[in-house]
Design a protein around this motif. Structure first.
Motif, mmCIF file in Angstrom:
data_model
loop_
_atom_site.group_PDB
_atom_site.id
_atom_site.type_symbol
_atom_site.label_atom_id
_atom_site.label_comp_id
_atom_site.label_asym_id
_atom_site.label_seq_id
_atom_site.Cartn_x
_atom_site.Cartn_y
_atom_site.Cartn_z
ATOM 1 N N UNK A 93 0.874 -1.176 0.000
ATOM 2 C CA UNK A 93 0.000 0.000 0.000
ATOM 3 C C UNK A 93 0.906 1.218 0.000
ATOM 4 N N UNK A 94 0.808 1.990 -1.061
ATOM 5 C CA UNK A 94 1.747 3.088 -1.269
ATOM 6 C C UNK A 94 0.989 4.402 -1.420
ATOM 7 N N UNK A 95 1.367 5.393 -0.623
ATOM 8 C CA UNK A 95 0.765 6.726 -0.675
ATOM 9 C C UNK A 95 1.871 7.724 -1.009
ATOM 10 N N UNK A 96 1.646 8.538 -2.015
ATOM 11 C CA UNK A 96 2.638 9.515 -2.438
ATOM 12 C C UNK A 96 2.022 10.905 -2.527
ATOM 13 N N UNK A 97 2.792 11.894 -2.041
ATOM 14 C CA UNK A 97 2.459 13.302 -2.220
ATOM 15 C C UNK A 97 1.014 13.621 -1.827
ATOM 16 N N UNK A 98 0.613 13.146 -0.660
ATOM 17 C CA UNK A 98 -0.730 13.423 -0.163
ATOM 18 C C UNK A 98 -0.658 14.442 0.970
ATOM 19 N N UNK A 99 -1.792 14.733 1.602
ATOM 20 C CA UNK A 99 -1.819 15.800 2.607
ATOM 21 C C UNK A 99 -2.705 15.430 3.787
ATOM 22 N N UNK A 100 -2.402 16.068 4.929
ATOM 23 C CA UNK A 100 -3.179 15.886 6.153
ATOM 24 C C UNK A 100 -3.463 17.261 6.743
ATOM 25 N N UNK A 101 -4.712 17.498 7.098
ATOM 26 C CA UNK A 101 -5.084 18.746 7.775
ATOM 27 C C UNK A 101 -5.404 18.422 9.229
ATOM 28 N N UNK A 110 4.429 34.828 27.045
ATOM 29 C CA UNK A 110 5.585 35.615 26.629
ATOM 30 C C UNK A 110 5.700 36.792 27.599
ATOM 31 N N UNK A 111 6.767 36.747 28.430
ATOM 32 C CA UNK A 111 6.887 37.709 29.515
ATOM 33 C C UNK A 111 5.618 37.650 30.356
ATOM 34 N N UNK A 112 4.875 38.784 30.370
ATOM 35 C CA UNK A 112 3.652 38.815 31.166
ATOM 36 C C UNK A 112 2.393 38.671 30.309
ATOM 37 N N UNK A 113 2.591 38.388 29.007
ATOM 38 C CA UNK A 113 1.449 38.246 28.108
ATOM 39 C C UNK A 113 1.085 36.763 27.979
ATOM 40 N N UNK A 114 -0.187 36.468 28.141
ATOM 41 C CA UNK A 114 -0.685 35.090 28.041
ATOM 42 C C UNK A 114 -1.705 35.029 26.913
ATOM 43 N N UNK A 115 -1.558 34.039 26.078
ATOM 44 C CA UNK A 115 -2.433 33.960 24.897
ATOM 45 C C UNK A 115 -2.839 32.507 24.645
ATOM 46 N N UNK A 116 -4.074 32.329 24.241
ATOM 47 C CA UNK A 116 -4.563 31.015 23.840
ATOM 48 C C UNK A 116 -5.233 31.139 22.490
ATOM 49 N N UNK A 117 -5.352 30.051 21.810
ATOM 50 C CA UNK A 117 -6.004 30.081 20.505
ATOM 51 C C UNK A 117 -5.901 28.744 19.799
ATOM 52 N N UNK A 118 -6.465 28.723 18.620
ATOM 53 C CA UNK A 118 -6.497 27.512 17.814
ATOM 54 C C UNK A 118 -5.510 27.631 16.657
ATOM 55 N N UNK A 119 -4.897 26.533 16.321
ATOM 56 C CA UNK A 119 -3.942 26.510 15.208
ATOM 57 C C UNK A 119 -4.444 25.529 14.164
ATOM 58 N N UNK A 120 -4.569 25.991 12.956
ATOM 59 C CA UNK A 120 -4.866 25.133 11.818
ATOM 60 C C UNK A 120 -3.557 24.825 11.105
ATOM 61 N N UNK A 121 -3.264 23.542 10.962
ATOM 62 C CA UNK A 121 -2.004 23.146 10.353
ATOM 63 C C UNK A 121 -2.269 22.189 9.206
ATOM 64 N N UNK A 122 -1.336 22.114 8.308
ATOM 65 C CA UNK A 122 -1.449 21.175 7.185
ATOM 66 C C UNK A 122 -0.093 20.547 6.928
ATOM 67 N N UNK A 123 -0.128 19.221 6.693
ATOM 68 C CA UNK A 123 1.081 18.472 6.356
ATOM 69 C C UNK A 123 1.027 18.157 4.871
ATOM 70 N N UNK A 157 2.928 23.330 7.631
ATOM 71 C CA UNK A 157 2.719 24.759 7.857
ATOM 72 C C UNK A 157 1.559 24.949 8.812
ATOM 73 N N UNK A 158 1.546 26.114 9.509
ATOM 74 C CA UNK A 158 0.494 26.378 10.485
ATOM 75 C C UNK A 158 0.059 27.827 10.394
ATOM 76 N N UNK A 159 -1.214 28.073 10.702
ATOM 77 C CA UNK A 159 -1.770 29.417 10.721
ATOM 78 C C UNK A 159 -2.366 29.668 12.091
ATOM 79 N N UNK A 173 7.047 27.802 12.469
ATOM 80 C CA UNK A 173 8.039 26.850 11.983
ATOM 81 C C UNK A 173 8.580 25.997 13.126
ATOM 82 N N UNK A 174 8.785 26.610 14.251
ATOM 83 C CA UNK A 174 9.308 25.902 15.418
ATOM 84 C C UNK A 174 8.330 24.829 15.887
ATOM 85 N N UNK A 175 7.040 25.221 16.009
ATOM 86 C CA UNK A 175 6.035 24.284 16.502
ATOM 87 C C UNK A 175 5.752 23.169 15.508
#
Length: 475
Positions: A93-101, A110-123, A157-159, A173-175
């Motif tokens: 079973x061979x999969x080539x050049x496909x994607x995952x969301x 960050x210092x005294x700033x606190x943030x939460x949120x959602x990240x949409x990423x794609x492989x 990549x992530x947004x 990029x780091x995450x």
């Protein structure tokens, strides 16, 4: 010296031939059948990968502290997937050049700033190469022995969303590097489990040695490992019926081994004369071919009802030619006259030789046979003169057979016997071809259930069996 060596080679060749058990039943799955299975496999893999669970991620980068949770795969696009045979191995079973969301939640300090949120990423550039090694296990069942898997994701990549989404964009990029590493590590274990546990549990539901009715069973154990070429997967089964009350008594297979040459259809089933003869032999040893038939109507040449006590005195024999299949049966028949209000009177004891046409058909997963009387002959066990005297009885006895015995035989055979296919897969558009010594049935495949539904059903069946066994043990 040379003569002794030649004699040794002759004996050795005989022993090799004797040890090689011929197959009574063969099944070939062609590359056309694999094309249909590819669609079901692709859906199954997508569902399995969608269920991948990812651990919580925590880390720091300078002043930044982050936590990633609730990772969920939202979409898999395995558009470039292929399923093919690997000669002498099994399946690829061979999969080539496909994607995952996927999506996940973040908490960032960050210092005294606190943030939460959602990240949409794609492989992107998802490549998965999975090889399945198919073998015959100790019980004679088809099994996935091992799996070789290689998976990699070329980029991710992530947004970001939320209050500081733009500020933290450079962290994407780091995450995603860490997330890509984790996904790479998770894909193959998920597929290993799917193949070695889930699919093997499905294969275990395919009958190997099972009851056909209250008299006989059938042995569909593989006699060797499956034969895999670039175009097909061939499985060679024992294909032998047995008497449930005498399971160690079996018929020796001297029949011509069936040969499958075609590749045009999705699947082929080949059955030798031994397959049918072993069924007739098993019914014979089970005592099924002993009947007592009473005709309530008066035949033309007898002024009282007749009673037939019929006992087949040797196992019936099948013959398969290009013109069709026939079954020859010999029986001892005691003919009794039943005068009204008087004890039965034996009219004669005779030998009956019959020949039946046998028409083989497939419906779904069940193989059935319909018979009709082709030839009928009776003769006396006492003398030729008595055989001549029995000639007037031939027509009424033949009528009784057609009205009583043939329907009884067809009542047994119309129920059919299941062939070794999983629940949810059936034969359709079947074509039966008769060859000298064997039958080949070519067909296409129909999935009445998806592979996921079939696997879940097999797991539930296995759990029910385990619970039943545990309950019996407790009792």
């Amino acid at each position: 010296m040379t003569s002794y060596f030649v004699h040794f080679l002759f004996l050795w060749s005989l022993s090799v031939m004797a040890s090689a058990e011929p197959a009574g039943c063969k099944i070939r799955i062609t590359d056309r059948g694999l094309d249909m299975l590819k669609y079901e496999t692709q859906k199954f893999v997508e569902e399995e990968l969608s269920n991948i669970s990812m651990p919580e991620m925590k880390g720091e980068d300078g002043r930044f502290q982050y936590t990633i949770t609730d990772v969920k795969i939202t979409e898999l696009n395995l558009t470039h997937a292929d399923l093919q045979f690997i000669p002498d191995v099994g399946l690829l079973f061979d999969v080539q050049n496909s994607s995952i969301s996927l999506t996940f939640n973040r908490r960032i300090l960050y210092w005294f700033f606190y943030d939460t949120g959602n990240i949409n990423a794609s492989a992107e550039g998802v490549n998965i190469n999975t090889a399945l090694n198919l073998i015959r296990d100790e019980e004679g069942r088809l099994k996935i022995n091992n799996i070789t898997c290689d998976a990699n994701i070329s980029k991710m990549s992530a947004k970001f969303s939320g209050t500081l989404g733009r500020v933290y964009g450079f962290l994407a990029r780091f995450l995603t590097t860490g997330m890509r590493f984790l996904l790479n590590q998770k894909i193959c274990p998920a597929l290993d489990h799917a193949a070695l546990v889930l699919v093997n549990s499905l294969l275990e539901t395919i009958p190997v040695r099972t009851e056909v009715d209250q008299f006989i069973g059938i042995d569909y154990s593989l006699i060797d490992d499956p034969v895999v070429t670039s175009r097909s997967l061939d499985m060679h089964f024992r294909g032998m019926f047995f008497d449930l009350s005498h399971q160690n008594v079996s018929l020796v297979n001297y029949a011509v081994e069936p040969v499958i040459k075609e590749y045009d259809r999705m699947v082929y089933l080949a059955l030798s004369e031994f397959f049918f003869d072993s069924g007739l032999f098993s019914y014979y040893t089970a005592g099924v071919f002993q009947m007592h038939i009473v005709n309530e109507k008066n035949p033309a040449l007898v002024d009282a009802p007749l009673s037939l006590q019929l006992a087949v005195n040797s196992p019936p024999k099948t013959s398969i030619k290009t013109s069709g299949a026939t079954v020859v049966m010999t029986a001892i028949v005691n003919v009794m006259v039943l005068p009204p209000g008087q004890p039965p009177v034996q009219l004669s004891s005779m030998t009956m030789e019959t020949k039946f046409n046998a028409k083989v058909s497939m419906r779904g997963k069940r193989l059935s046979v319909h018979t009709d009387l082709r030839r009928f002959k009776i003769f006396s066990n006492q003398s030729a003169l008595e055989s001549l005297a029995l000639i007037p009885l031939q027509a009424p006895l033949k009528t009784m057979l057609q009205m009583s015995v043939v329907p009884l035989i067809n009542n047994w055979t119309k129920r059919g016997v299941r062939i070794p296919l999983a629940d949810g897969v059936d034969f359709i558009e079947e074509v039966v071809e008769y060859h000298n010594g064997f039958i080949v049935i070519g067909a296409n495949l129909h999935f009445s259930k998806g592979l996921r539904e079939m696997v879940v059903g097999s797991s539930e069946m296995e759990q029910q069996t385990a619970n039943s066994t545990a309950t019996t043990s407790t009792a």
